[in-house]
Write an enzyme that holds these catalytic residues in place. Structure first.
Site, mmCIF file in Angstrom:
data_model
loop_
_atom_site.group_PDB
_atom_site.id
_atom_site.type_symbol
_atom_site.label_atom_id
_atom_site.label_comp_id
_atom_site.label_asym_id
_atom_site.label_seq_id
_atom_site.Cartn_x
_atom_site.Cartn_y
_atom_site.Cartn_z
ATOM 1 N N ASP A 22 4.943 -9.598 -10.134
ATOM 2 C CA ASP A 22 4.103 -8.650 -9.401
ATOM 3 C C ASP A 22 2.623 -8.933 -9.650
ATOM 4 O OD1 ASP A 22 3.567 -6.645 -7.623
ATOM 5 O OD2 ASP A 22 4.038 -5.002 -8.987
ATOM 6 N N GLY A 32 0.812 -1.206 0.000
ATOM 7 C CA GLY A 32 0.000 0.000 0.000
ATOM 8 C C GLY A 32 0.846 1.256 0.000
ATOM 9 N N HIS A 50 7.119 -4.291 0.988
ATOM 10 C CA HIS A 50 7.088 -3.347 -0.126
ATOM 11 C C HIS A 50 7.741 -2.049 0.355
ATOM 12 C CE1 HIS A 50 4.040 -6.013 -1.836
ATOM 13 N NE2 HIS A 50 4.062 -5.304 -2.958
ATOM 14 N N GLU A 80 9.344 1.853 -3.397
ATOM 15 C CA GLU A 80 8.640 1.862 -4.686
ATOM 16 C C GLU A 80 8.103 3.252 -4.983
ATOM 17 O OE1 GLU A 80 5.044 -0.513 -7.036
ATOM 18 O OE2 GLU A 80 5.159 -0.611 -4.846
#
Length: 554
Positions: A468, A327, A354, A357
């Site tokens: 992904d 998120g 994550h 990014e």
């Protein structure tokens, strides 16, 4: 350009009937340009995919079927129109990229839908030569309080994955030339092999078996409208600081995962008498409250066909192998989830995050220091020292961001150097997703030669290529390796080592010695395929490129 650096001729690889070619120097035969790998080679080699989202990889026809079944409105029910409207080739931003996920998660809130989706995503991966798959999803986006628990969500996905593995291993057996119909395989597998045999496919009787792991994703940020679970969670924690609520939801997820792991497995619905602590009340097996389910797991093998040698690997222990957070990064720091990841760390649950990014290098740093991350998803901003201090922390400009903003350019470069050194020393693997990044990173200007993965490889970092989101990014592992080979001019030695990285940095649900043995089989089979395509004499296991190398450390 120095004339001595230019390739002077094209030369075919010497052995076999391969059409793989390389640019060679007329004087010393060293590679001066990219190898050109035929699709059949990239299809045949054993591959891993460590970063693949269940929802983002669903088949578009399945999305349409489930939407009709559950009365979910879509912009179009024609596959091609829906792709153009919701899942185009390019996106304006990461938020635009994520828009289609709302449609997908809405139709994945029943056991049958999740099992079907997981089975199909895994099957599609295995059909392009993936041998080990780690499928991630956010159970709290699919759960419905009082109707469909987090545990049931995970077990539904597990059933689909288990079925896909059994079928894929059957296809390996059926792919042998000596099959006379005596191999004990399903009618569905035989029918599929008949279809596959009309063209190239990755199945082979000598190939290592297929395996999988499950990664449960928490969300850095969520709203009540995200799912029925999150709506109820916000109601319970009404009035609390939102960042505290985000963290508590992550703690709830890790607690549910740990409870399920302690049970040892999901029940397969068999009547063998060995399946205790069933999650599903209608499974027909007893639930005596025994927390020692792991002791009898290896004795229950209701889907033995195709699971070659797996009874010795303890693979029937439920393979929830890691926790993740996904998120929006900016404004939703890793520190919100420290309590949950501390709990995961104390429970020997692996961690991938994550990070980097859509935020600067600090996000990667915080994932390591706050969340004990062993792998990093994307990490695209790793080398962007100039954006240090520009991100937002909790509720706006964080103290750490303000402090880093005051660093000089030299201090920011030193910060990056230390971070890269740490990642390399600890072999923290970076899960690189090229097609996805092309869609969400305008700074690449549509050219993967500008992608930071090039420098990651130059620095000797542990890198693995992943898909992904198969649907959203229109990709699979053959395409990802093709893109990498062309953009980074990968030699056979580099290609081999980058593929090995995925297996060695995986979170396989095996005893460590069994994982090492499996990886050796992967390496052995990979080299066999290399020889079949005339690549056996090219490169070492430590890279042979004249520009940069990769490593295959264990």
């Amino acid at each position: 350009m120095d004339p001595s650096d230019a390739p002077s001729k094209r030369a075919s690889v010497a052995t076999g009937d391969s059409n793989i070619t390389e640019d060679t120097d007329a004087n010393n035969g060293k590679s001066n340009g990219p190898f050109h790998y035929p699709p059949a080679f990239l299809l045949r080699i054993p591959k891993s995919d460590l970063h693949v989202h269940l929802d983002g990889s669903i088949r578009i026809t399945t999305l349409i079927d489930l939407a009709r079944e559950h009365d979910v409105s879509l912009p179009s029910y024609d596959p091609e129109e829906l792709k153009q409207m919701v899942f185009p080739e390019t996106y304006a931003s990461l938020n635009d990229y994520l828009r289609g996920f709302g449609y997908i998660t809405t139709v994945l809130r029943t056991p049958a839908a999740l099992e079907r989706a997981a089975y199909e995503v895994a099957t599609d991966a295995f059909d392009v030569g993936v041998r080990y798959l780690e499928l991630r999803f956010a159970p709290q986006l699919h759960a419905i309080p009082g109707q469909f628990s987090i545990e049931e969500v995970i077990c539904s996905v597990n059933r689909g994955l288990e079925r896909a593995v059994a079928e894929a291993d059957e296809l390996d057996l059926l792919s042998g030339d000596s099959d006379d119909g005596t191999i004990d395989c399903s009618h569905e597998a035989r029918a599929k092999m008949e279809r596959l045999s009309k063209g190239p496919h990755p199945y082979h009787p000598e190939a290592p078996p297929h395996h999988y792991g499950i990664i449960a994703c928490a969300m850095r940020f969520f709203l009540p409208v995200f799912s029925p679970y999150y709506e109820a969670f916000w109601e319970v924690h009404k009035g609390e600081d939102p960042h505290r609520v985000f963290g508590l939801a992550s703690v709830a997820l890790v607690t549910a995962v740990n409870n399920l792991r302690r049970k040892g497995k999901c029940c397969h619905g068999c009547d063998c008498g060995q399946c205790n602590d069933c999650i599903f009340a209608n499974s027909g097996a007893g639930n005596n409250g025994d927390e020692g389910g792991n002791e009898s797991v290896g004795e229950c093998n209701p889907t033995a066909n195709g699971h070659r040698g797996k009874e010795h690997d303890h693979d029937y222990i439920l393979p929830v192998v890691a926790i993740d957070i996904a998120g929006a990064e900016s404004g939703y720091p890793a520190s919100d989830h420290r309590e949950a990841f501390d709990l995961a760390h104390q429970s020997f649950l692996n961690k991938t995050v994550h990070a980097g990014e859509a935020y600067g290098p600090e996000s990667i740093y915080e994932s390591i220091t706050d969340l004990h991350a062993e792998r990093i998803g994307h990490g695209c901003n790793l080398f962007n020292w100039h954006v240090i201090g520009e991100g937002e922390g909790r509720g706006g400009r964080s103290k750490s961001s303000r402090e880093k903003e005051e660093l000089s350019d030299d201090e920011k470069r030193a910060y990056i150097e230390n971070l890269v050194r740490y990642l390399g020393t600890m072999r923290t693997c970076i899960e690189v997703c090229l097609s996805s990044n092309l869609q969400t990173m305008p700074e690449l200007e549509g050219d993967l030669r500008n992608h930071p993965a090039r420098k990651m490889i130059e620095e000797g970092l542990a890198v693995t290529f992943c898909t992904d989101n198969g649907l959203v990014s229109h990709t699979d592992m053959v395409k990802e390796l093709t893109l990498a080979a062309e953009a980074f001019e990968l030699s056979p030695g580099q290609m081999r080592n980058l593929v090995f990285n995925g297996f060695k940095r995986s979170f396989q649900a095996k005893r460590y010695r069994a994982k090492r043995e499996y990886n050796r089989k992967i390496i052995s089979y990979y080299k066999k395929v290399e020889r079949q395509f005339g690549l056996g004499g090219y490169g070492s296991d430590y890279g042979d490129d004249h520009r940069y190398t990769t490593t295959t450390d264990e």
